[in-house]
Design a protein around this motif. Structure first.
Motif, short mmCIF file in Angstrom:
data_model
loop_
_atom_site.label_atom_id
_atom_site.label_comp_id
_atom_site.label_asym_id
_atom_site.label_seq_id
_atom_site.Cartn_x
_atom_site.Cartn_y
_atom_site.Cartn_z
N LYS A 1 0.88 -1.16 0.00
CA LYS A 1 0.00 0.00 0.00
C LYS A 1 0.92 1.21 0.00
N THR A 2 0.86 2.03 -1.03
CA THR A 2 1.76 3.17 -1.16
C THR A 2 1.02 4.47 -0.87
N LEU A 3 1.56 5.23 0.07
CA LEU A 3 1.04 6.55 0.39
C LEU A 3 2.02 7.56 -0.20
N ALA A 4 1.63 8.18 -1.29
CA ALA A 4 2.52 9.15 -1.95
C ALA A 4 2.32 10.53 -1.34
N VAL A 5 3.42 11.17 -0.99
CA VAL A 5 3.39 12.54 -0.51
C VAL A 5 4.32 13.34 -1.41
N THR A 6 3.95 14.58 -1.67
CA THR A 6 4.72 15.35 -2.64
C THR A 6 5.78 16.23 -2.02
N SER A 7 5.69 16.48 -0.71
CA SER A 7 6.69 17.33 -0.07
C SER A 7 6.93 16.87 1.36
N VAL A 8 8.02 17.34 1.92
CA VAL A 8 8.34 17.03 3.31
C VAL A 8 7.22 17.49 4.22
N ASP A 9 6.61 18.64 3.92
CA ASP A 9 5.52 19.17 4.75
C ASP A 9 4.33 18.21 4.81
N ASP A 10 4.11 17.44 3.75
CA ASP A 10 2.98 16.51 3.73
C ASP A 10 3.15 15.35 4.71
N LEU A 11 4.36 15.11 5.16
CA LEU A 11 4.58 14.02 6.12
C LEU A 11 3.84 14.26 7.43
N LYS A 12 3.54 15.51 7.75
CA LYS A 12 2.82 15.80 9.00
C LYS A 12 1.41 15.21 9.00
N TYR A 13 0.89 14.85 7.83
CA TYR A 13 -0.45 14.27 7.74
C TYR A 13 -0.44 12.74 7.86
N ILE A 14 0.73 12.16 7.97
CA ILE A 14 0.85 10.71 8.11
C ILE A 14 0.93 10.39 9.60
N ASP A 15 0.15 9.41 10.03
CA ASP A 15 0.12 9.02 11.45
C ASP A 15 1.45 8.46 11.92
N ASP A 16 1.73 8.65 13.20
CA ASP A 16 2.92 8.07 13.83
C ASP A 16 2.85 6.55 13.71
N ASP A 17 4.02 5.91 13.57
CA ASP A 17 4.14 4.44 13.57
C ASP A 17 3.17 3.76 12.61
N SER A 18 3.00 4.33 11.42
CA SER A 18 2.01 3.79 10.48
C SER A 18 2.61 3.16 9.22
N ALA A 19 3.91 3.32 9.01
CA ALA A 19 4.52 2.84 7.77
C ALA A 19 5.60 1.80 8.06
N ASP A 20 5.69 0.85 7.15
CA ASP A 20 6.73 -0.18 7.25
C ASP A 20 8.01 0.28 6.55
#
Length: 121
Positions: free
Chosen positions: A36-55
């Motif tokens: 499952k790929t969550l694409a973000v376009t900028s470093v700032d978009d990482l703030k919308y990704i939950d803590d401890d949610s990615a492998d």
């Protein structure tokens, strides 16, 4: 040269990788069909990704990698993997080693690609 570094970094990830990938810059789109790929376009978009949610976190834009270190560490699960390329410097490598366990770090000219893992406490 950067394209070659990006391709070498992608080779660090098995094509049959299963799990959640945070893809900073969208370079993995369609490449890992079992993930499952969550694409973000900028470093700032990482703030919308939950803590401890990615492998796995993938960053193939050298200019973003250093700025993303803190947020990447936050979004990765314990034991999660960070695959990226960056502008090589001793200072960057020290920051990376302070934040992650570095499994692979290779340089080519002024660029580096690496695989690092979050620490499991």
């Amino acid at each position: 040269m950067e394209k070659e570094i990006r391709e070498k970094a992608l080779l660090l990830i098995p094509e049959n990788f299963e799990g959640v990938i945070v893809d900073l810059g969208g370079k993995a789109k369609g490449r890992f069909k079992s993930a499952k790929t969550l694409a973000v376009t900028s470093v700032d978009d990482l703030k919308y990704i939950d803590d401890d949610s990615a492998d796995l976190a993938l960053c193939l834009k050298t200019k973003h990698t250093e700025a993303a270190l803190g947020d990447v560490k936050r979004v990765l699960k314990p034991g999660g993997v960070f695959v990226a390329c960056a502008k090589h410097s001793d200072e960057f490598r020290a920051k990376l080693k302070a934040a992650f366990d570095v499994n692979t770090y290779r340089t080519s000219g002024s660029n580096a690609y690496f695989e690092a893992q979050t620490r499991i406490f």
